[in-house]
Design an enzyme around this catalytic site. Structure first.
Site, short mmCIF file in Angstrom:
data_model
loop_
_atom_site.label_atom_id
_atom_site.label_comp_id
_atom_site.label_asym_id
_atom_site.label_seq_id
_atom_site.Cartn_x
_atom_site.Cartn_y
_atom_site.Cartn_z
N ARG A 1 35.82 47.31 119.35
CA ARG A 1 34.90 46.98 120.44
C ARG A 1 35.22 45.61 121.02
O ARG A 1 34.92 45.35 122.18
CB ARG A 1 33.46 46.97 119.93
CG ARG A 1 32.90 48.35 119.61
CD ARG A 1 31.43 48.24 119.26
NE ARG A 1 30.80 47.29 120.17
CZ ARG A 1 29.84 46.44 119.84
NH1 ARG A 1 29.36 46.43 118.63
NH2 ARG A 1 29.32 45.61 120.73
N VAL B 1 20.38 32.48 115.60
CA VAL B 1 20.31 33.27 116.84
C VAL B 1 19.83 34.70 116.56
O VAL B 1 18.94 35.21 117.24
CB VAL B 1 21.67 33.27 117.57
CG1 VAL B 1 21.60 34.11 118.84
CG2 VAL B 1 22.09 31.84 117.90
N ARG C 1 24.94 47.81 123.61
CA ARG C 1 23.67 47.30 124.16
C ARG C 1 23.86 46.58 125.48
O ARG C 1 22.95 46.53 126.31
CB ARG C 1 23.05 46.35 123.15
CG ARG C 1 22.63 47.04 121.89
CD ARG C 1 22.09 46.02 120.93
NE ARG C 1 21.09 45.18 121.59
CZ ARG C 1 19.84 45.55 121.82
NH1 ARG C 1 19.42 46.71 121.41
NH2 ARG C 1 18.99 44.74 122.43
N CYS D 1 19.57 47.30 116.41
CA CYS D 1 21.01 47.39 116.14
C CYS D 1 21.29 46.67 114.83
O CYS D 1 20.39 46.09 114.24
CB CYS D 1 21.83 46.85 117.29
SG CYS D 1 22.02 45.09 117.29
N ARG E 1 16.88 42.92 118.43
CA ARG E 1 17.45 42.65 119.76
C ARG E 1 16.66 43.26 120.92
O ARG E 1 17.16 44.12 121.64
CB ARG E 1 18.91 43.12 119.81
CG ARG E 1 19.83 42.23 119.04
CD ARG E 1 21.25 42.64 119.15
NE ARG E 1 21.97 41.96 120.22
CZ ARG E 1 23.27 42.08 120.41
NH1 ARG E 1 23.98 42.84 119.63
NH2 ARG E 1 23.85 41.44 121.38
N LYS F 1 35.64 39.58 126.56
CA LYS F 1 34.77 40.75 126.67
C LYS F 1 33.41 40.37 127.30
O LYS F 1 32.93 41.05 128.20
CB LYS F 1 34.54 41.33 125.26
CG LYS F 1 33.40 42.28 125.12
CD LYS F 1 33.28 42.81 123.72
CE LYS F 1 32.36 42.02 122.81
NZ LYS F 1 30.92 42.10 123.11
N ASN F 2 32.84 39.27 126.81
CA ASN F 2 31.48 38.94 127.25
C ASN F 2 31.42 38.37 128.66
O ASN F 2 30.34 38.20 129.22
CB ASN F 2 30.83 37.95 126.27
CG ASN F 2 30.45 38.64 124.97
OD1 ASN F 2 30.56 39.86 124.86
ND2 ASN F 2 30.02 37.87 123.98
N ASP G 1 28.72 34.18 117.18
CA ASP G 1 29.83 35.14 117.11
C ASP G 1 31.00 34.64 116.26
O ASP G 1 31.97 35.38 116.06
CB ASP G 1 30.32 35.47 118.54
CG ASP G 1 29.38 36.42 119.26
OD1 ASP G 1 28.44 36.93 118.62
OD2 ASP G 1 29.57 36.65 120.47
C1 UD1 Z 1 25.18 37.93 123.89
C2 UD1 Z 1 26.59 38.30 123.53
C3 UD1 Z 1 26.77 38.36 122.02
C4 UD1 Z 1 26.30 37.05 121.39
C5 UD1 Z 1 24.89 36.68 121.87
C6 UD1 Z 1 24.46 35.30 121.41
C7 UD1 Z 1 27.28 39.66 125.39
C8 UD1 Z 1 27.64 40.99 125.91
N1 UD1 Z 1 26.89 39.58 124.12
O1 UD1 Z 1 24.32 38.96 123.40
O2 UD1 Z 1 28.15 38.56 121.72
O3 UD1 Z 1 26.26 37.19 119.98
O4 UD1 Z 1 24.84 36.69 123.31
O5 UD1 Z 1 25.38 34.34 121.81
O6 UD1 Z 1 27.37 38.67 126.10
N2 UD1 Z 1 16.12 38.03 122.66
C9 UD1 Z 1 14.81 38.45 122.75
N3 UD1 Z 1 14.43 39.09 123.89
C10 UD1 Z 1 15.29 39.31 124.93
C11 UD1 Z 1 16.63 38.88 124.83
C12 UD1 Z 1 17.01 38.23 123.67
O7 UD1 Z 1 14.01 38.26 121.84
O8 UD1 Z 1 14.88 39.89 125.94
C13 UD1 Z 1 16.58 37.33 121.42
C14 UD1 Z 1 17.62 38.16 120.64
O9 UD1 Z 1 17.02 39.09 119.79
C15 UD1 Z 1 18.35 37.06 119.89
C16 UD1 Z 1 18.35 35.90 120.90
O10 UD1 Z 1 17.28 36.17 121.80
O11 UD1 Z 1 17.63 36.69 118.76
C17 UD1 Z 1 19.63 35.72 121.67
O12 UD1 Z 1 20.07 36.96 122.16
P1 UD1 Z 1 20.90 37.11 123.51
O13 UD1 Z 1 21.47 35.80 123.92
O14 UD1 Z 1 20.08 37.84 124.50
O15 UD1 Z 1 22.09 38.05 123.03
P2 UD1 Z 1 22.83 39.07 123.93
O16 UD1 Z 1 22.77 38.61 125.34
O17 UD1 Z 1 22.36 40.45 123.62
#
Ligand code: UD1
Length: 420
Positions: free
Chosen positions: A398, A328, A93, A117, A122, A22-23, A306
């Site tokens: 999902r 994370v 998201r 969420c 996030r 999916k990712n 995950d």
């Molecule tokens: C992606 C994955 C999700 C996985 C996560 C961490 C997809 C579609 N989803 O989510 O399954 O659990 O990586 O491996 O690929 N953060 C900020 N600001 C930002 C972006 C992130 O503070 O602009 C923080 C987030 O709140 C979190 C951390 O960084 O604490 C990591 O998040 P991130 O790697 O961005 O997760 P996703 O990309 O949303």
């Protein structure tokens, strides 16, 4: 509304096929926006999140044609409405992944505010800071983020913290920038590398995939190619936990063991036998007394967040005390309250969960709160005495393709029934 009903206590045996990730599918579908023609993607999993991304692309003007055998042709060359609507961003998201490619190709994007969420606030501030540094003007109101750029420019951006979709968004945004864009402290997840490999085989010039520094040399256009989505390491890992937790013997086909290294390491610590081949991982726990293990989640190549909830369930019925630290996400312990209803002995202290292994769990009525939390409840149901009922299973759909079919093929007894 539907629920899953699981009869617990059955040892799982047999083989299961891993679906596409999916990712990896989500950013690759979003990247179709960058192309002047149709792209063909295969091995896409049949999942709610994938359909949401397709619905989003379609709502903006993409033409989508399905093939038998999990193939899709998608032509996003005539997007007329570069807007990610609230209903879609709210349900997924990862909809924000269209932001970078829309800006790169069409010079504007309107994205509904993602808000919080279930697993934490996030934010997408890193995505926005990077795009701003590339020259995008960004304004917001209570409902939307409006982005505009005549032409994005190459820059040097360092992520304050590793972000998977943030890295993907900025890679896609910089594809057509003149000169070299340098991204530092990037996510190294295999799904990011799959996106990079896909774009490179379409004519992009991206180096450093799988490393923390990624350099993108701008190109004029991308050319259509066919692509097979990477297998889903989290789905594979979840079925391996299902084998371990039932003291069973399960072989997951279609997955390379290198994608599962931190997970395999934990299974081995727990005393489970693992055998790997070119395209499979096999787990034998038939004569194992499971020993609990400590876990600390980290970005790749660390232990994936995950898989945290699934290992929480596994530790709950393993011998000894263990600690799981979630590094994370800030609020990814929603499964704990449900696992406790089933007899798990878990206490929470900030980002740490302390687990005291118990002899067994007891079937109960529980509610799924997010995608991986729901997987942890299915696993608890497989081992719990008697019957477990799980509600709000739209979360599981999902991210897991035909979960009850795949588990039933391994011997589980799970039925899905409508809630009237
Ligand atoms: C992606 C994955 C999700 C996985 C996560 C961490 C997809 C579609 N989803 O989510 O399954 O659990 O990586 O491996 O690929 N953060 C900020 N600001 C930002 C972006 C992130 O503070 O602009 C923080 C987030 O709140 C979190 C951390 O960084 O604490 C990591 O998040 P991130 O790697 O961005 O997760 P996703 O990309 O949303």
């Amino acid at each position: 509304m539907e629920r899953l009903i699981i009869k617990g206590g059955i040892q799982l045996h047999g083989e299961v096929e891993c679906s596409g990730a999916k990712n990896a599918g989500l950013p690759i579908l979003a990247s179709s926006i960058l192309f002047d023609n149709s792209i063909s993607i295969f091995n896409l999993p049949h999942l709610k999140d994938i359909s949401t991304m397709l619905e989003l692309l379609n709502s903006m003007g993409s033409q989508i044609r399905f093939e038998e055998n999990k193939g899709i042709h998608i032509d996003s060359s005539s997007i007329t409405n570069p807007e990610a609507r609230y209903e879609l961003v709210k349900t997924m998201r990862a909809s924000v992944l269209v932001m970078g490619p829309l800006l790169a190709k069409y010079g504007k994007a309107k994205i509904s505010q993602p808000g919080g969420c279930n697993i934490g606030s996030r934010p997408i501030d890193f995505h926005l800071a990077g795009l701003q540094q590339m020259g995008a003007s960004i304004t917001t109101d209570s409902k939307f983020i409006y982005l505009e750029a005549n032409k994005l420019k190459a820059t040097n951006f360092k992520f304050p913290k590793i972000s998977v979709t943030g890295t993907e968004n900025l890679i896609m945004a910089s594809i057509f920038c003149e000169g070299s864009t340098v991204l530092e402290n990037c996510a190294r997840e295999p799904e990011v590398v799959d996106l990079i490999n896909f774009l490179n085989s379409s004519g992009a010039k991206i180096s450093g995939g799988g490393e923390s520094k990624i350099i993108i040399e701008g190109v004029d256009a991308l050319n259509q190619i066919e692509w097979n989505i990477l297998p889903d390491r989290i789905e594979a890992g979840t079925y391996l936990v299902a084998g371990a937790i039932t003291n069973g013997h399960v072989k997951v086909n279609g997955i390379q063991s290198c994608l599962l290294e931190p997970i395999i390491q934990k299974f081995e610590e727990m005393g489970v036998l693992i055998n790997t081949g070119e395209n499979f991982v096999e787990l034998d726990a038939t004569s194992t007394e499971l020993k609990s293990c400590n876990i600390s989640t980290e970005p790749f190549p660390g232990f994936p967040t995950d898989m945290q909830a699934q290992f929480m369930t596994l530790n709950s019925i393993s011998r000894g005390r263990s600690t799981i630290i979630e590094n994370v996400f800030e609020n990814r312990f929603q499964h704990v309250v449900e696992l406790k209803k089933m007899g798990a002995d878990i206490s929470l202290n900030g980002s740490s969960a302390h687990i005291n292994g118990v002899a067994n769990l007891i079937g109960s009525s529980v509610i799924a709160s997010d995608l991986r939390a729901s997987a942890s409840l299915v696993l608890a149901g497989l081992v719990g005495k008697n019957r477990t009922e799980i509600e709000d299973i739209f979360h599981i759909d999902r991210g897991y393709e035909c979960i009850e079919e795949k588990l039933n093929k391994l011997g589980a007894e799970i039925i899905r029934e409508p809630i009237i």
